[in-house]
Scaffold this motif. Structure first.
Motif: not given
Length: 497
Positions: A392, A394-395, A417-420, A422, A450, A480
């Motif tokens: 994992h 973070e940003m 899985s990523t954020s928009a 990441g 994801n 992220d």
């Protein structure tokens, strides 16, 4: 003549250089971890060389609610030691049924059975095998077999040489009796395999679990034993024994846990992870004796048995790849007791054996809850496939580098899985840590989304076949994002399980 001598020296020198190169290559290969086409998860440090701004993150399953209540008169408040097995399209559930508490191995204990087509809705079939209160219309598969019925724990035998009549196997018993072996062709009708106990050394006073190891090519049993801490306190613990034939077992060897505090492990529920059989996953019960949450007055309101509310328990996570060492990267609970005092009594929150797939993107683990009181039940908890632990970030962008590995395959698949904002990028390095041409970070496709299955690509191609069998390292860049697993696959995306 001088020219010939120079040619001979040159040839000799080239031979030495080639020999050195070959020796170095063989040394690199011998030091590489042979992952072949295994799926690998980030549940331990087996593959990891180092992390930078990345950490291993334990994920907590989602409470999906009760799926089965122990409400038949031959089941009841003290039902437990559950096992869930996925056999093709059928899910099978085994558990101890007992209405009133008694001595371990009492004649009133029976083994009950339920089944499901989706792992979510369960039925208790009327099997007609054993009579109870004048009727055989019940879901009892084993009775009058004490003390085996105290903790009868079956498994689906994946040994390719297993007989059809022994497709299912099981162990059960207590310290006085030892563990006895049972067999079944259908998982419902059982018979004893040997008159004498097959394992005699151990405490056995909880669920003792066995399975066929596809990687070790033998039967493995993780059983209940005791351990003494450095300060001379006795703890509930685990030992391991192995067998070639399920009858003759090795001397149990105490499991070690590394440099971590001792815990009472009431159960350990170790099994081979169905998508990565080289990794054994344990989601077990941590017992906290004397750690009382429920007061006497509250216990009276709950109507919980007077002997079963002065302790508490939760579910913990461990792994092993064989041998006598558990990896306890995470000392925190993977499943906490739920809201409500009924979840904070003794011997509640005990996970069932096995993780099973219950959807295209989902797998489940089951937990016995509300023990020793009305409403005792089995609850389902869900998580994404492979979603136990992730690498994992973070940003702040980070990376994880593997040790030298050797793989077999044509493409690299990841579960991520990523954020928009990441991403995940994959770089392939040689054993010296230098990017392989065409597979550098600059060449890598930025992966956003994801997905359970995603093929990694680079500018020129997505095939890694040219590197198959060569020692390499993988460098995963994350921002992220969570990376749950990876696997090299051979014949395209559809070959991946």
């Amino acid at each position: 003549m001088f020219t010939n001598l120079r040619r001979k020296n040159l040839f000799f020198g080239l031979a030495i250089i080639c020999s050195v190169i070959q020796t170095n290559l063989l040394a690199q290969i011998s030091k590489s971890l042979q992952i072949r086409d295994n799926r690998e998860l980030f549940v331990d440090q087996y593959l990891i060389e180092n992390f930078t701004h990345v950490q291993q993150k334990l994920h907590h399953p989602k409470n999906e609610g009760p799926v089965l209540y122990f409400d038949r008169k031959w089941e009841g408040n003290f039902s437990g030691y559950s096992t869930v097995i996925k056999d093709g399209d059928l899910y099978r559930l085994y558990y101890r049924g007992i209405r009133e508490v008694g001595n371990d191995g009492s004649e009133s204990e029976v083994t009950c059975y339920a089944e499901s087509r989706d792992g979510k809705v369960w039925v208790k079939p009327e099997l007609g095998i054993h009579e109870m209160d004048g009727s055989a219309g019940n879901n009892i598969i084993l009775a009058n077999a004490a003390p085996v019925t105290h903790n009868f724990s079956p498994f689906l035998d994946k040994n390719p040489n297993a007989k059809a009549t022994e497709r299912y196997k099981a162990l059960g018993g207590i310290k006085k009796s030892g563990l006895k072996a049972y067999i079944s062709s259908d998982g419902i009708h059982w018979k004893i395999l040997a008159d004498q106990p097959v394992i005699t050394e151990g405490d056995f006073d909880s669920q003792n679990v066995a399975f066929w190891s596809e990687t070790e090519k033998k039967y493995i049993c993780y059983l209940r034993s005791s351990a003494i801490s450095p300060d001379k306190k006795k703890y509930r613990s685990v030992s391991r024994t192995t067998s070639e034939d399920f009858i003759n077992w090795s001397k149990p060897e105490p499991m070690q846990f590394g440099d971590v505090p001792y815990d009472h492990l009431y159960t350990q529920q170790t099994s081979s992870y169905y998508r990565a059989p080289q990794i054994y996953i344990a989601i077990g019960a941590r017992f906290m004796p004397g750690r009382q949450v429920v007061s006497d007055e509250q216990a009276a309101v709950l109507n919980v048995n007077s002997k079963y509310y002065k302790d508490c328990s939760d579910a913990i996570f461990m792994t092993t790849r064989g041998g006598n060492l558990y990896n306890r990267t995470f000392l925190e609970s993977i499943i906490r007791p739920e809201i409500g005092l009924e979840n904070w009594v003794s011997r509640s929150n005990y996970p069932a054996l096995n993780i099973v797939e219950t959807g295209a993107n989902e797998m489940s683990v089951y937990v016995n809850e509300s023990y020793a009181q009305q409403g005792a039940h089995l609850k389902r908890y869900s998580m994404r496939i492979d979603g136990l632990v992730s690498a994992h970030a973070e940003m702040k962008e980070g990376y994880v580098i593997t040790k030298p590995i050797q793989f077999e395959g044509m493409e690299l698949e990841i579960n991520y899985s990523t954020s928009a904002a990441g991403f995940v990028k994959v770089e392939i390095l040689d054993t010296n840590g230098k990017p392989v041409p065409g597979f550098s970070k600059d060449d890598a496709t930025e992966i956003i989304g994801n997905e359970i299955k995603r093929i990694v690509g680079w500018k020129t191609n997505q095939s890694v076949q040219a590197l198959s069998g060569r020692p390499i390292r993988l460098k995963f860049y994350l921002k992220d994002a969570d990376l749950f697993s990876f696997k090299f696959i051979g014949l395209g995306r559809m070959t991946s399980n």
